[in-house]
Write a protein that holds these residues in place. Structure first.
Motif, PDB file in Angstrom:
ATOM      1  N   THR A 152      -1.138 -12.259  -7.164  1.00 40.42           N
ATOM      2  CA  THR A 152      -1.543 -11.653  -5.904  1.00 40.42           C
ATOM      3  C   THR A 152      -0.921 -11.045  -5.102  1.00 40.42           C
ATOM      4  O   THR A 152       0.086 -12.324  -4.214  1.00 40.42           O
ATOM      5  CB  THR A 152      -2.624 -12.034  -4.925  1.00 40.42           C
ATOM      6  N   ILE A 153      -0.175  -9.941  -5.519  1.00 40.59           N
ATOM      7  CA  ILE A 153       0.843  -8.980  -4.445  1.00 40.59           C
ATOM      8  C   ILE A 153      -0.075  -8.695  -3.169  1.00 40.59           C
ATOM      9  O   ILE A 153      -0.974  -7.320  -3.073  1.00 40.59           O
ATOM     10  CB  ILE A 153       1.647  -8.075  -5.478  1.00 40.59           C
ATOM     11  N   VAL A 154       0.774  -9.188  -2.082  1.00 38.52           N
ATOM     12  CA  VAL A 154       0.264  -8.231  -0.946  1.00 38.52           C
ATOM     13  C   VAL A 154       1.304  -7.266  -0.014  1.00 38.52           C
ATOM     14  O   VAL A 154       2.713  -7.242  -0.261  1.00 38.52           O
ATOM     15  CB  VAL A 154       0.174  -8.885   0.487  1.00 38.52           C
ATOM     16  N   VAL A 155       1.529  -6.280   0.117  1.00 33.74           N
ATOM     17  CA  VAL A 155       1.327  -4.785   0.948  1.00 33.74           C
ATOM     18  C   VAL A 155       1.135  -4.628   1.912  1.00 33.74           C
ATOM     19  O   VAL A 155      -0.262  -4.078   2.411  1.00 33.74           O
ATOM     20  CB  VAL A 155       2.797  -3.604  -0.049  1.00 33.74           C
ATOM     21  N   ASP A 156       2.313  -4.413   3.431  1.00 33.62           N
ATOM     22  CA  ASP A 156       1.592  -3.483   4.341  1.00 33.62           C
ATOM     23  C   ASP A 156       2.606  -2.544   4.582  1.00 33.62           C
ATOM     24  O   ASP A 156       3.384  -1.643   3.678  1.00 33.62           O
ATOM     25  CB  ASP A 156       2.112  -4.498   5.329  1.00 33.62           C
ATOM     26  N   ALA A 157       1.992  -1.187   5.724  1.00 36.74           N
ATOM     27  CA  ALA A 157       1.880   0.190   5.427  1.00 36.74           C
ATOM     28  C   ALA A 157       2.373   0.307   3.594  1.00 36.74           C
ATOM     29  O   ALA A 157       2.126   1.229   3.148  1.00 36.74           O
ATOM     30  CB  ALA A 157       3.656   0.230   5.648  1.00 36.74           C
ATOM     31  N   ALA A 158       0.503   0.607   3.668  1.00 38.98           N
ATOM     32  CA  ALA A 158       0.394   0.186   1.981  1.00 38.98           C
ATOM     33  C   ALA A 158      -0.139   1.695   1.451  1.00 38.98           C
ATOM     34  O   ALA A 158      -0.132   1.803   0.797  1.00 38.98           O
ATOM     35  CB  ALA A 158      -1.079  -1.027   1.762  1.00 38.98           C
ATOM     36  N   SER A 159      -0.550   2.566   2.579  1.00 41.61           N
ATOM     37  CA  SER A 159      -0.372   4.206   2.126  1.00 41.61           C
ATOM     38  C   SER A 159       1.025   4.895   1.877  1.00 41.61           C
ATOM     39  O   SER A 159       0.772   5.673   1.749  1.00 41.61           O
ATOM     40  CB  SER A 159      -1.213   4.548   3.103  1.00 41.61           C
ATOM     41  N   GLY A 160       1.686   3.943   2.526  1.00 38.58           N
ATOM     42  CA  GLY A 160       3.004   4.630   2.878  1.00 38.58           C
ATOM     43  C   GLY A 160       3.968   5.294   1.446  1.00 38.58           C
ATOM     44  O   GLY A 160       3.006   5.184   0.396  1.00 38.58           O
ATOM     45  N   ALA A 161       5.107   5.675   1.655  1.00 43.01           N
ATOM     46  CA  ALA A 161       5.809   6.170   0.488  1.00 43.01           C
ATOM     47  C   ALA A 161       6.028   5.664  -0.437  1.00 43.01           C
ATOM     48  O   ALA A 161       6.249   5.092  -1.066  1.00 43.01           O
ATOM     49  CB  ALA A 161       7.083   6.520   1.463  1.00 43.01           C
TER      50      ALA A 161
END
Lengths: 339, 339
Positions: A152-161
């Motif tokens: 499982t990978i989490v990323v924030d600012a996920a809709s960004g470039a």
């Protein structure tokens, strides 16, 4: 050839939050070309969070942006005039042309200018998914997080470039991709258009306990890899849900660029979960750009890697667009149309 | 053969700080040996900070110490009776025999018991410089920090069983070794006997700014590698002095084992200095034990690796000695004499 060039310089350094007063729009002559130089009509300017850090006069990984000089920034454009044998009028090129309509490049300097193919890939994508943001996503995910199928990978600012590419690359590697973004519209886009498995709207979960509960629902097996763009409270909550031997690629701390606290309260987890954390800046990993651009270019040309752009209409609109980017008001890659 | 065995069990879990009331001394019969088992007369018990974490009933990298069972702990001793063909009475052995005078080992279980040579190296050293603490130092420094000649390496709890080895191994690799320890006597020992280049007495620099100033004097070129045993304010100050591309081996957080805050306030530096941080526990890197023990054993046998021991006189003194260890009252490796 043009005689005048519109540009934006750094007029003053922010105290706390940046404002439009920190910028100044100027009109100056376009200098005559010297041997080895290339004049580029810039089509798009990229606006990126790192620029906020350069505006400070602080110990940092890069020199501060000098006052009264044109703001740093990545650009794409078309060669208008060349006094370097490697470039001809009409070539599409990418470089660090800055916040201005016309840019003169010393083309002999390695890496200053790069010719790109604008037939299979739209020119603006070279500032996003097939440019610095995309390579940033690739380096952080592939090189530092090293995702394994089923993780499982989490990323924030996920809709960004950057974040949008992180999640799509993770999905392509058989991972569960969980995004964190601000707003129901961004979260819907992240799941429905980009194909993430889940997305948490942090604006609906302002309390750490609420965010943690949402993360438990979105990542029921815990978090193996975290691509961190934001820092602060969001980082702390995700840390508390990291699995043993988890990896954190620390790419940005946008929540603290105006000087806010970025304290990590869950530091204990770094030890008890035996986590690995790596801060990085993509320009220091040039050997990874070719493999990254190869994968990213192929995916964009084939329509498998999706992205969205927010385009400010002209140079005068750049400061407002930049401040909006720092507040998350953009949707996808923030660009400025220059031609 | 003995009939009775003195042992110490965990009577209750600490609320905040641990106390002697959490332990109970018992006298129980020595069980009869089964086939494959070995009875060991234990000579020394090792007391180590990790035991404090095991006393909590919390999410952790290892199972909690069960209540009313003998406290976990590394031991060295001599085989008294063997019903396993690989061991004979008189063999010197190392194992996890726990807080008790006599221990029965299932010798067939891989890694349960290890024969050692007590002729070239004193038996107690297998609990220190040539045992788990020494290997911990080696793994954190050599494998995770990867020191290069000329770099500056900082280690806190520098006079302890782990820290003392970290600095000496760093010196052997051509680094500048800077210790942090509590008290003028410990600092003098670290510099004069162990050969560190400098040592900072944190008790003389309670304010972060004072500690930072002392670190600037001791590490004028900044810090390239940090071997972290303590956490909290000391960790934060050293982070603020890390050079670009610095590495942190996170081995312990002894300042927070009673539940104190371990917040990292200088988290920004992790990004701006592109630091790498790795939490680790030495028992998860078994493939590194042979090369580590080879180097450490050679250095101890040759007298090049120095260490000091504090020895509690008997099992009954173990709880007080353990609590003292958590407060830094020991000097060097804390042992308990059992025979």
């Amino acid at each position: 050839m043009p005689e005048m060039n519109q540009r934006i310089v750094l007029a003053s350094r922010p105290r706390g939050e940046a404002s439009v007063d920190n910028f100044r729009l100027e009109t100056v002559p376009v200098p005559a070309l010297q041997d080895g130089q290339v004049l580029v009509r810039q089509h798009f300017l990229s606006l990126d969070p790192y620029m906020r850090m350069r505006m400070n006069d602080a110990k940092n990984y890069a020199a501060p942006q000098p006052l009264n000089e044109v703001m740093i920034g990545g650009t794409v454009g078309v060669v208008a005039e060349s006094r370097h044998p490697g470039y001809a009028a009409g070539d599409s090129v990418v470089g660090m042309g800055g916040w201005q309509q016309w840019a003169v490049f010393d083309a002999a300097q390695p890496g200053a200018l790069r010719k790109v193919d604008a037939t299979r890939i739209p020119l603006s994508a070279y500032l996003g998914a097939v440019g610095m943001p995309g390579v940033t996503a690739w380096v952080g995910l592939v090189h530092f997080i090293e995702p394994k199928e089923g993780e499982t990978i989490v990323v924030d600012a996920a809709s960004g470039a950057v974040g949008s590419v992180v999640g799509q690359l993770a999905k392509a590697r058989g991972c569960r991709a969980v995004g964190i973004a601000g707003g129901a519209d961004k979260c819907a886009y992240v799941v429905e258009e980009l194909g993430f498995d889940a997305c948490i709207d942090y604006k609906q979960h302002r309390e750490p306990a609420a965010l943690a509960a949402a993360l438990d629902a979105a990542a029921p097996k815990g978090v193996d890899g975290l691509f961190e763009n934001v820092g602060g409270a969001i980082f702390d909550v995700v840390l508390s849900r990291m699995n043993a031997f988890g990896r954190v690629a620390l790419c940005g701390l946008i929540s603290g660029y105006d000087g806010q606290s970025l304290a990590i309260h869950n530091a204990r987890l770094l030890l008890t979960q035996r986590l690995r954390l790596q801060g990085f800046i993509v320009s220091e990993h040039m050997h990874l750009w070719p493999p990254a651009l190869k994968e990213l270019g192929g995916l964009v040309a084939g329509g498998q890697l999706k992205f969205r752009e927010t385009v400010a209409p002209d140079l005068a609109a750049a400061p407002e667009a930049f401040l909006g980017l720092l507040k998350g008001r953009n949707f996808g890659k923030q660009l400025v149309k220059l031609a």
